[in-house]
Design an enzyme around this catalytic site. Structure first.
Site, PDB file in Angstrom:
ATOM      1  N   SER A 120     -10.545 -39.692 -26.681  1.00  7.54           N
ATOM      2  CA  SER A 120     -10.291 -41.130 -26.594  1.00  7.54           C
ATOM      3  C   SER A 120      -8.823 -41.401 -26.879  1.00  7.54           C
ATOM      4  O   SER A 120      -8.229 -40.768 -27.756  1.00  7.54           O
ATOM      5  CB  SER A 120     -11.151 -41.891 -27.608  1.00  7.54           C
ATOM      6  OG  SER A 120     -10.883 -43.277 -27.580  1.00  7.54           O
ATOM      7  N   CYS A 121      -8.222 -42.327 -26.112  1.00 10.00           N
ATOM      8  CA  CYS A 121      -6.842 -42.757 -26.363  1.00 10.00           C
ATOM      9  C   CYS A 121      -6.811 -44.281 -26.385  1.00 10.00           C
ATOM     10  O   CYS A 121      -7.787 -44.931 -26.005  1.00 10.00           O
ATOM     11  CB  CYS A 121      -5.887 -42.190 -25.312  1.00 10.00           C
ATOM     12  SG  CYS A 121      -6.051 -42.916 -23.669  1.00 10.00           S
ATOM     13  N   PRO A 122      -5.711 -44.892 -26.842  1.00  9.85           N
ATOM     14  CA  PRO A 122      -5.677 -46.347 -27.006  1.00  9.85           C
ATOM     15  C   PRO A 122      -6.018 -47.142 -25.752  1.00  9.85           C
ATOM     16  O   PRO A 122      -6.756 -48.119 -25.822  1.00  9.85           O
ATOM     17  CB  PRO A 122      -4.245 -46.611 -27.469  1.00  9.85           C
ATOM     18  CG  PRO A 122      -3.857 -45.363 -28.182  1.00  9.85           C
ATOM     19  CD  PRO A 122      -4.523 -44.255 -27.413  1.00  9.85           C
TER      20      PRO A 122
END
Length: 572
Positions: A120-122
């Site tokens: 997951s990334c921003p």
């Protein structure tokens, strides 16, 4: 003298530590193996003598906390959870006697493993899926079975099932945002960032198999104390991870609100949101975008910063603090402050408030939200709100009044930051601050950031066409994909080219992005939405001065393309 050492750290589980130590002592006795034992806890322990350490061949580190590992120098180490010892002490001792890996924590047997992972990334777009691909390819090369769940901008894809989690040997979380770990209770878990999975998936998997720690039961305890995240990874994440978690949850509100406001003006004209136009489609869209979606931006930012720090009990104090920040005109700066205050207050209270087992269930739903909300709210009203509101007002006025040299410099800085690390901390700092400013009605920096972020992959794609002899055949073929990614404002499309020749490619991209950002701000380009690239430019009123935006994008792309072509050497 002892040939084997064992250190058992029980923390609050002192009884379990004693039982584990006794099991090890008896198992060693049955094998006639000399074993020196030490139990570490709050009440001190029985330190292993220095002479025994000098004569030892290996040391077994059991449990969590400070085990005094520095004493053992270059000794071969192995690690096991207390539950592993209590469940099968013979297996643990067999591995120790056979010789553990040089890497701390490695007691896992060789052979294929079952791995489950979350990435997951921003923004939930590029890094999320690049990390997933890195893990999948690396696991396949190493002969392991892996299932990866991506938590992207449209939610979780390929969600892990309970059966897959139960069968897994290790859980890997490669994320730049907070991830709920409650479903992994009882599993060995290793947490790091997406960059580790993208750059060295094989190394990450090897490290995870060696150093993964047992995920404690109970979401709040696991999250607040962080036993499942190695200390080094936790330090690297820190405040940046918490801020990016808040930004990732905030973005959908910004995107939806900005586009709805743009559509309101498209259907109802520049006066669409005035009271006399109540009942019209334009007015309704404006109400939804401005008074609903935009009103929730700061509370969402604050709430999920607090969530990243203290898990679900932090959401209510964080969101309420964020709402207070919005009401006090402290904007996104106040929201950030509220989120960190609420998160750390909740985590502190969770750690220090001890209740009877029968009342423990009241902590996350009653005691923590109530006390943390009161403390956060009072600090926002009496301490933080007013000065932060004054700072934000001054910043807003300065940004709105930018022209000439100040606009040029800010555009150069913001645009250049987008190309320095292409999705890394510097890129995300520029992006997050510009996206947050949209909630305060400042939409010029967002234009510089988006155009500057589109330029690197577009410039690379142009260079592969203008200077084909500077690139290998696979790179020329990848140029088309980079163009598509650049058009969609996915700066990470330039990463493979930058990694292959960083000293020439990265400065070229920074120069082009800086030019794009500077031209955007000096020509008065503004942007009401934080993502979408070329695909949002045709939406009426989403962009102010569309010709200026296109000129800036073309100019930055050409600068990057020419510099890359001139600086790179001919491909072999």
């Amino acid at each position: 003298m002892a040939q084997l050492l064992a250190v058992v750290g029980g923390g609050d589980l002192s009884t379990h530590a004693v039982l584990a130590a006794e099991a090890l002592r008896k198992a060693a006795g049955r094998r006639n193996a000399a074993l020196a034992l030490e139990i570490r806890g709050k009440g001190g322990g029985n330190p292993i003598p220095e002479a025994a350490i000098r004569e030892a061949k290996a040391v077994l580190l059991v449990g969590e906390g400070d085990l005094g590992e520095g004493r053992f120098g270059a000794l071969t180490r192995a690690r096991a959870a207390i539950d592993d010892v209590l469940t099968d002490v013979n297996a643990v001792l067999d591995r120790l006697l056979a010789g553990a890996s040089d890497a701390p924590g490695a007691v896992a047997a060789a052979g294929p493993k079952r791995i489950v992972a979350i990435t997951s990334c921003p923004t939930g777009i590029a890094h999320t899926f690049m990390a997933a691909e890195g893990l999948q390819a690396s696991a396949q090369a190493l002969g392991h079975d892996i299932r990866v769940e991506t938590q992207g901008s449209v939610g979780a894809r390929d969600a892990l099932t309970a059966a897959e989690i139960a069968a897994a040997d290790v859980v890997i979380i490669a994320a730049d945002t907070g991830v709920d770990r409650s479903r992994f209770a009882g599993k060995r878990l290793y947490a790091t960032n997406t960059k580790a999975a993208i750059r060295d998936g094989k190394g990450l998997i090897a490290t995870a198999l060696a150093e993964a720690q047992l995920q404690a039961a109970g979401t709040v305890e696991a999250k607040a104390d962080g036993p499942a995240r190695p200390a080094a990874a936790e330090k690297k994440a820190g405040a940046y991870k918490h801020l990016m978690t808040g930004v990732s949850f905030m973005l959908p509100f910004v995107v939806a609100g900005g586009l709805l406001i743009a559509l309101a003006f498209a259907f109802g004209g520049i006066d669409a949101m005035k009271p006399e136009n109540a009942g019209t489609l334009g007015f309704a869209l404006g109400e939804i975008g401005a008074k609903a979606a935009f009103a929730l931006i700061v509370p969402a930012l604050a709430g999920y910063i607090a969530y990243s720090i203290a898990d679900r009990p932090g959401i209510a104090p964080g969101m309420i603090g964020g709402m207070l920040a919005a009401n006090l005109q402290a904007g996104f700066l106040g929201g950030i402050a509220a989120g960190f205050i609420a998160g750390y207050v909740t985590a502190f209270l969770n750690k220090h408030i001890r209740l009877h087992r029968n009342l423990e269930g009241l902590k996350p739903v009653l005691i923590l939200p109530l006390i943390a909300t009161a403390i956060t709210g009072l600090l926002m009203v009496y301490v933080v709100g007013v000065p932060v509101a004054a700072v934000l007002a001054a910043l807003t006025e300065w940004l709105k009044g930018m022209q000439g040299a100040s606009a040029l410099v800010l555009g150069l800085v913001l645009g250049g930051m987008m190309a320095v690390d292409m999705g890394g901390p510097i890129n995300k700092a520029a992006y997050a601050s510009s996206a947050a400013l949209l909630s305060s009605g400042v939409d010029a920096p967002m234009a510089a950031v988006m155009l500057g972020g589109m330029t690197p992959p577009l410039g690379i794609a142009l260079a592969t066409r203008l200077f084909p002899n500077r690139f290998s055949k696979p790179e020329r073929e990848a140029g088309g994909a980079a163009a598509v990614l650049g058009a969609a404002f996915i700066t990470e499309g330039a990463i493979p080219f930058a990694a292959a020749d960083p000293l020439r490619v990265i400065p070229s991209m920074v120069a082009g992005s800086a030019v794009a950002g500077a031209l955007a701000l000096t020509s008065g380009v503004t942007l009401k939405v934080p993502h979408g690239g070329l695909f949002v430019l045709p939406i009426p009123n989403a962009v102010t001065n569309l010709p200026g935006a296109l000129i800036a994008l073309v100019a930055g792309t050409v600068v990057t393309g020419l510099l890359v072509g001139l600086l790179k050497k001919r491909a072999a």
